[in-house]
Design a protein around this motif. Sequence first.
Motif, PDB file in Angstrom:
ATOM      1  N   TYR A 189     -32.767  68.948 -83.072  1.00  0.00           N
ATOM      2  CA  TYR A 189     -33.179  70.249 -82.535  1.00  0.00           C
ATOM      3  C   TYR A 189     -34.083  70.968 -83.537  1.00  0.00           C
ATOM      4  CZ  TYR A 189     -32.987  74.706 -80.103  1.00  0.00           C
ATOM      5  OH  TYR A 189     -33.331  75.866 -79.415  1.00  0.00           O
ATOM      6  N   GLN A 190     -33.648  70.991 -84.798  1.00  0.00           N
ATOM      7  CA  GLN A 190     -34.439  71.665 -85.844  1.00  0.00           C
ATOM      8  C   GLN A 190     -35.843  71.057 -85.923  1.00  0.00           C
ATOM      9  OE1 GLN A 190     -33.949  74.364 -87.441  1.00  0.00           O
ATOM     10  NE2 GLN A 190     -31.979  74.501 -88.460  1.00  0.00           N
ATOM     11  N   PHE A 191     -35.928  69.740 -85.836  1.00  0.00           N
ATOM     12  CA  PHE A 191     -37.226  69.067 -85.945  1.00  0.00           C
ATOM     13  C   PHE A 191     -38.084  69.326 -84.708  1.00  0.00           C
ATOM     14  CE2 PHE A 191     -40.135  65.440 -85.695  1.00  0.00           C
ATOM     15  CZ  PHE A 191     -40.757  65.562 -86.935  1.00  0.00           C
ATOM     16  N   GLN A 192     -37.477  69.188 -83.523  1.00  0.00           N
ATOM     17  CA  GLN A 192     -38.239  69.350 -82.280  1.00  0.00           C
ATOM     18  C   GLN A 192     -38.724  70.777 -82.057  1.00  0.00           C
ATOM     19  OE1 GLN A 192     -36.136  67.800 -78.862  1.00  0.00           O
ATOM     20  NE2 GLN A 192     -35.842  65.789 -79.810  1.00  0.00           N
ATOM     21  N   HIS A 193     -37.883  71.762 -82.410  1.00  0.00           N
ATOM     22  CA  HIS A 193     -38.212  73.151 -82.102  1.00  0.00           C
ATOM     23  C   HIS A 193     -38.886  73.897 -83.249  1.00  0.00           C
ATOM     24  CE1 HIS A 193     -36.177  73.499 -78.134  1.00  0.00           C
ATOM     25  NE2 HIS A 193     -35.556  72.428 -78.599  1.00  0.00           N
ATOM     26  N   PHE A 194     -38.609  73.486 -84.488  1.00  0.00           N
ATOM     27  CA  PHE A 194     -39.135  74.226 -85.642  1.00  0.00           C
ATOM     28  C   PHE A 194     -39.899  73.350 -86.634  1.00  0.00           C
ATOM     29  CE2 PHE A 194     -35.138  76.353 -84.308  1.00  0.00           C
ATOM     30  CZ  PHE A 194     -35.703  77.519 -83.809  1.00  0.00           C
ATOM     31  N   GLY A 195     -39.965  72.040 -86.376  1.00  0.00           N
ATOM     32  CA  GLY A 195     -40.647  71.137 -87.298  1.00  0.00           C
ATOM     33  C   GLY A 195     -39.955  71.006 -88.638  1.00  0.00           C
ATOM     34  N   LYS A 196     -38.677  71.387 -88.654  1.00  0.00           N
ATOM     35  CA  LYS A 196     -37.901  71.372 -89.904  1.00  0.00           C
ATOM     36  C   LYS A 196     -37.132  70.060 -90.000  1.00  0.00           C
ATOM     37  CE  LYS A 196     -34.320  74.150 -92.219  1.00  0.00           C
ATOM     38  NZ  LYS A 196     -33.450  75.325 -92.076  1.00  0.00           N
TER      39      LYS A 196
ATOM     40  N   PHE B   5     -27.917  76.180 -73.973  1.00  0.00           N
ATOM     41  CA  PHE B   5     -27.592  75.551 -75.254  1.00  0.00           C
ATOM     42  C   PHE B   5     -28.629  75.861 -76.331  1.00  0.00           C
ATOM     43  CE2 PHE B   5     -24.502  72.864 -72.925  1.00  0.00           C
ATOM     44  CZ  PHE B   5     -23.422  73.072 -73.754  1.00  0.00           C
ATOM     45  N   SER B   6     -29.884  76.063 -75.949  1.00  0.00           N
ATOM     46  CA  SER B   6     -30.908  76.466 -76.920  1.00  0.00           C
ATOM     47  C   SER B   6     -30.605  77.856 -77.466  1.00  0.00           C
ATOM     48  CB  SER B   6     -32.300  76.469 -76.277  1.00  0.00           C
ATOM     49  OG  SER B   6     -32.737  75.157 -76.058  1.00  0.00           O
ATOM     50  N   ALA B   7     -30.255  78.773 -76.568  1.00  0.00           N
ATOM     51  CA  ALA B   7     -29.914  80.134 -77.000  1.00  0.00           C
ATOM     52  C   ALA B   7     -28.674  80.114 -77.883  1.00  0.00           C
ATOM     53  CB  ALA B   7     -29.688  81.025 -75.778  1.00  0.00           C
ATOM     54  N   LEU B   8     -27.695  79.304 -77.519  1.00  0.00           N
ATOM     55  CA  LEU B   8     -26.467  79.190 -78.306  1.00  0.00           C
ATOM     56  C   LEU B   8     -26.760  78.608 -79.688  1.00  0.00           C
ATOM     57  CD1 LEU B   8     -23.370  79.593 -78.077  1.00  0.00           C
ATOM     58  CD2 LEU B   8     -23.219  77.231 -77.267  1.00  0.00           C
ATOM     59  N   ALA B   9     -27.619  77.594 -79.723  1.00  0.00           N
ATOM     60  CA  ALA B   9     -27.977  76.961 -80.995  1.00  0.00           C
ATOM     61  C   ALA B   9     -28.651  77.963 -81.917  1.00  0.00           C
ATOM     62  CB  ALA B   9     -28.890  75.755 -80.751  1.00  0.00           C
ATOM     63  N   GLU B  10     -29.632  78.672 -81.396  1.00  0.00           N
ATOM     64  CA  GLU B  10     -30.420  79.560 -82.245  1.00  0.00           C
ATOM     65  C   GLU B  10     -29.698  80.861 -82.583  1.00  0.00           C
ATOM     66  OE1 GLU B  10     -34.474  79.894 -80.745  1.00  0.00           O
ATOM     67  OE2 GLU B  10     -34.429  77.755 -80.226  1.00  0.00           O
TER      68      GLU B  10
END
Length: 194
Positions: free
Chosen positions: A93-100, A5-10
């Motif tokens: 997801y954006q916040f946890q993985h990219f701080g966005k 799901f991470s690969a799919l998200a990104e």
Amino acid sequence: MEAFFSALAEGFDLPILDWIASHLSCNFLDIFMPAVTRLGDSGIFWILLAVFLLFFPKYRKAGLSMGAALLIGLVVCNVTLKPLVARIRPYDYQFQHFGKEIQLLVPALHDFSFPSGHSTASFEGATVLMLYNKKLGIPAMILAALIAFSRLYLYVHYPTDVIFGILIGVGIGFLGTYLVKKAYGCYENRHLQK
């Protein structure tokens, strides 16, 4: 599962959400989309419509079919798939993985994301109406599509959540209709035998 799901998200989902946010965002849709999405909150519009249809003999089977589909969808989507897949929301997801930090137009939800319950319920209801009456089904399908798109515009679901929600909703709409027609057929056969 999480890596998939991470690969799919990104690779697929987040670029689409970001494109929508940067190319389609405008004042009108910022007001319109939260209003549209509220129609799908807890499936309330479709539940009320199913109850309303029960009052008219001509549409009673449609109301029962819609109610059956919504109940099946609740079990399949909210009780089974969401906790099983346990996919976090795109803004988390954006916040946890990219701080966005994504500025949302609606209150943040922190339950699981996959599949979209709004899309599932909307397409269950719209599919049932389409099967019983195309004149009612076409506007219902348009509304269902708007509700599904609102989930993307508002950044609360990934595109794959919505796509699978639509597919599940259509399938369950057919199933609910089939089960009610089958039950009616059994009931009518018993009545004829008496």
